[in-house]
Design an enzyme around this catalytic site. Sequence first.
Site, PDB file in Angstrom:
ATOM      1  N   SER A 158       0.872  -1.142  -0.015  1.00 50.68           N
ATOM      2  CA  SER A 158      -0.043   0.023  -0.042  1.00 50.68           C
ATOM      3  C   SER A 158       0.932   1.249  -0.006  1.00 50.68           C
ATOM      4  CB  SER A 158      -0.829  -0.160   1.394  1.00 50.68           C
ATOM      5  OG  SER A 158      -1.555   1.233   1.233  1.00 50.68           O
ATOM      6  N   TYR A 184       0.327   0.025  10.538  1.00 48.59           N
ATOM      7  CA  TYR A 184      -0.117  -0.368   9.225  1.00 48.59           C
ATOM      8  C   TYR A 184       0.995   0.135   8.402  1.00 48.59           C
ATOM      9  CZ  TYR A 184      -2.723  -0.679   4.663  1.00 48.59           C
ATOM     10  OH  TYR A 184      -3.195  -0.831   3.339  1.00 48.59           O
TER      11      TYR A 184
END
Length: 309
Positions: A158, A184
């Site tokens: 990501s 994350y």
Amino acid sequence: MSAITTPFGFSSTAGEVVSGVDLTGRRAVVTGASSGIGAETARALAATGAAVTLAVRDVAAGERVAKDITGSTGNQDVRTMHLDLTDPASVTAFTTAWQDPLHVLVNNAGVMACPEQYTEQGWEWQFATNHLGHFALATGLRTALAADGNARVVVVSSTGHQRSPIVWDDVNFAFRPYDPWLAYGQSKTAGVLFAVEATRRWAGDNITANALMPGAVYTNLQRHTGGRGSGRVPAELIKSVEQGAATSALLATSPLLEGAGGRYFVDCNETEIVDRRSGTLHGVARYAVDPDNGRRLWALSEELLTRAG
């Protein structure tokens, strides 16, 4: 090493990307394939004629998706196997049960910005799910990947990786306040570094690994972040699920990536290396493709898994 460019882009779908590709007789595994871009990646691979295994926590949901994929592609060789990436015993059971050569492994499953949570081993939940579980899975399947003779590993990362490098002395937030976005980011950086180091380590087996940013796609992944109404991404940058699966499908199947590994793609093309947060969905942080960081992460991952027994 020149960047890889393709005829595909932001609006391309997974179906368009695999059109004309024939993987009959080859096998593929897609984690987290019971919904979202994982399901659409599995569908695209099934459309090539490959035998596709959906590696999922919820087997019933996976079986519904497998049946739907068979109905839409005509491919009868779509099956479901249980896999819980946060449970080392589950990963071992999966890799032990797998006996066939494996052509494509898509490390797709993931969690994003979830509340603070730890596994039984004390691993931070996002690092455990997004990286450690997939690391154990890929290394456990190395013999199967090597047996294919030209295998590929696809890592769904990501642009969130730009939020944090690996914090080597505290990957599990034992000494710093937990921050869901930093956790994350770290976990997604780990995925890119895995692709870099796996390509180096496994070159002799003709196994390549590449990472990607799928784009902004609203799926179950956003359940902790407000979903479609959060306003984090402009509407014109939102992709459909079919478009979101395109880059994964490209890395898994395209002849343009033959022999290429350790790279990071956005919108079906290799993106540039950046030294500051790009402010866009493009760019890969230099620390995420640094070979020394890749080697260091590999050693840390092995150490954590060894301690877990």
